[in-house]
Design an enzyme around this catalytic site. Structure first.
Site, PDB file in Angstrom:
ATOM      1  N   GLY A  16       0.772  -1.074  -0.375  1.00 45.04           N
ATOM      2  CA  GLY A  16       0.052  -0.045  -0.071  1.00 45.04           C
ATOM      3  C   GLY A  16       0.917   1.458   0.198  1.00 45.04           C
ATOM      4  N   HIS A  44       8.757  37.387   5.128  1.00 45.88           N
ATOM      5  CA  HIS A  44       9.867  36.848   4.084  1.00 45.88           C
ATOM      6  C   HIS A  44      11.205  36.597   5.376  1.00 45.88           C
ATOM      7  CE1 HIS A  44      12.849  36.033   1.190  1.00 45.88           C
ATOM      8  NE2 HIS A  44      14.153  36.755   1.811  1.00 45.88           N
TER       9      HIS A  44
END
Length: 502
Positions: free
Chosen positions: A205, A474
């Site tokens: 899976g 930023h």
């Protein structure tokens, strides 16, 4: 000898199951003035806190710390020999789980919720018998999903309620693979019971469960082979996410076999040896055999209704056994609600919690409460992480949208460079005509913490210009969504412009 007296109690609302849906519903119902009871056979918190979200993330954090320390020299830090103490990893996991489950128990108590510790089974739509449960087959603290077989058989209470919420969750499904019952083959719950890291492991899976365990076992030193039947990892995610994760896994040294299936598991050729796992293409051709100490079945789950005697309520279920509900979490029986995995809607803890809030509100007479699945986020805690919300690019095109896409790589992001993790990208999917954001998909550092911005954008029907014109701090990873919006608008700043016409 006289029979033990069975407690009888009546409530406004009874909730069968104390997982992230059940306990949240109980707290909200109590806050809204309902006399509320919870019936739970394990520690509070359900699969999420005991056997899913929390323990795996605690162990993944240990794996992350291990890999960071192993690469400390890349950051100018010198350390000595680094070793793994797996017993200590498990002990830390247990401490985290206990702290949170104890916290949930405290919250239920402080909100006046009555908790019955036992297995609930319906006598009628509004009456539930609670029976005592024995020790888990996996030992103290192990899951009691098959509690009816371990039940003491002695009723300890009969709970009557005007309304009932079924919140019993789901259990790992059994795959029809020859040899799946052999020693050494485990599911996602049984994996916690491994006392040492296997030398080699095959994980069946490539969805969220399988890839998270793959990330963890590889970091702890195992040779990992991931087998996924569909053409890519994380098949429910956007294709860019699955392809990027596969490249990253292979780069890290894992074997990834997509479009493949495990056709059988054979006993060791000699006593004490490894299992022999036969892997073939999805069509059954080109079979080959690999050896592994363990096989982890990490696919599919089933509704946890065994021993619940749900048929005595008359509630309607679908062909797979999931309880059918409307957007207010009501079933076909007016006094009965169902929430969480047992409904088969979206098998996510935070969805169950919100469904619990809706069902509790409905039970208290708040008619405006209902579910909206449009902006439900998902997170997969692999390395790199994956987060998503809304439509994939493929789904948006299939829905008839004229799609515009903006992608921004983490390699071009200053914070990712300083972080030392530049694998991945962020992808915005939008409607070209109006610019409405339809989906956001992230693979990279802290993707799970970035995706709420996308969920909010979808919830508020924000446009690409809304995202692009919102000033982001930023240097941060969060700038990536602003940059991706600029790319989609044809106005990129920190990546080269596309050569294709806008």
């Amino acid at each position: 000898m006289a029979e033990a007296q069975v407690e009888q109690a009546r409530f406004d609302l009874a909730i069968v199951g104390g997982g992230p849906g059940g306990y949240v519903a109980a707290i909200r119902a109590a806050q809204l003035g309902l006399r509320t009871a919870v019936i739970e056979k394990e520690r509070p918190g359900g699969v999420c806190l005991n056997w899913g979200c929390i323990p795996t993330k605690a162990m993944l954090r240990s794996a992350d710390v291990l890999e960071t320390v192993q690469h400390a020299a890349d950051y100018g830090i010198t350390v000595g020999k680094v070793t793994l103490d797996y017993a200590a990893v498990l002990a830390r996991k247990d401490r985290v789980v206990k702290g949170l489950t104890d916290g949930v128990a405290g919250l239920l108590k402080s909100n006046g919720v009555t908790v019955f510790n036992g297995h609930g089974r319906f006598l009628s739509p509004t009456s539930i018998e609670v029976v005592g449960v024995g020790q888990s087959p996996l030992g103290a603290g192990g899951p009691l999903y098959n509690a009816p077989a371990n039940a003491s058989g002695q009723p300890i209470a009969t709970v009557d309620a005007r309304q009932v919420i079924v919140a019993t969750g789901s259990v790992p499904a059994r795959l029809n693979i020859p040899g799946v019952d052999l020693p050494g083959v485990v599911d996602s719950d049984g994996a916690f019971m491994l006392r040492e890291i296997p030398k080699r492991i095959v994980i069946v899976g490539g969805g969220a469960v399988g890839t998270e365990w793959a990330t963890m076992f590889h970091a702890f030193g195992a040779e990992v082979t991931v087998v996924e039947f569909l053409p890519m990892l994380l098949p429910r995610e956007d294709e860019d996410m699955g392809r990027t994760l596969e490249r990253s896994f292979k780069k890290r040294g894992m074997t990834v076999l997509t479009g493949s299936t495990v056709s059988k598991i054979d006993e060791p050729a000699k006593k004490g040896g490894p299992l022999r796992v036969t892997i073939a293409d999805a069509d059954g051709k080109n079979a080959r055999q690999v050896e592994a100490e363990n096989v982890l079945i990490g696919v599919s789950r089933s509704p946890n209704t065994a021993g619940l005697d749900l048929e005595k309520t008359g509630v309607r279920t679908n062909q797979r056994g999931y309880v059918e509900v409307d957007d207010q979490m009501r079933t076909s029986v007016p006094t009965l609600f169902a929430i969480g995995d047992v409904t088969g809607k979206m098998p996510l803890a935070h969805v169950a919690s919100h469904q619990g809030l809706v069902a509790a509100g409905q039970a208290a007479g708040h008619s405006k409460e209902k579910m909206d699945y449009k902006s439900v986020p998902a997170a997969t805690f692999t390395h790199p992480e994956v987060g998503s919300v809304g439509l994939t690019e493929k789904a948006a095109r299939e829905a008839g949208y004229d799609v515009v896409v903006g992608k921004f790589p983490f390699a071009a992001l200053g914070r990712a460079q300083t972080f030392g993790n530049t694998d991945g990208l962020i992808k915005l999917v939008a409607d070209r005509k109006y610019g409405e954001v339809l989906g956001m998909h992230v693979i990279g550092p802290s993707a799970s913490d970035l995706i709420p911005e996308g969920a909010l954008a979808l919830n508020l029907e924000a446009t690409l210009e809304d995202v692009a014109n919102t000033i982001h701090a930023h240097p941060t990873l969060g700038e990536s969504s602003m940059e991706a919006a600029m790319v989609a608008l044809g106005l990129p700043v920190h990546v080269a412009p596309s050569r294709r016409p806008r």
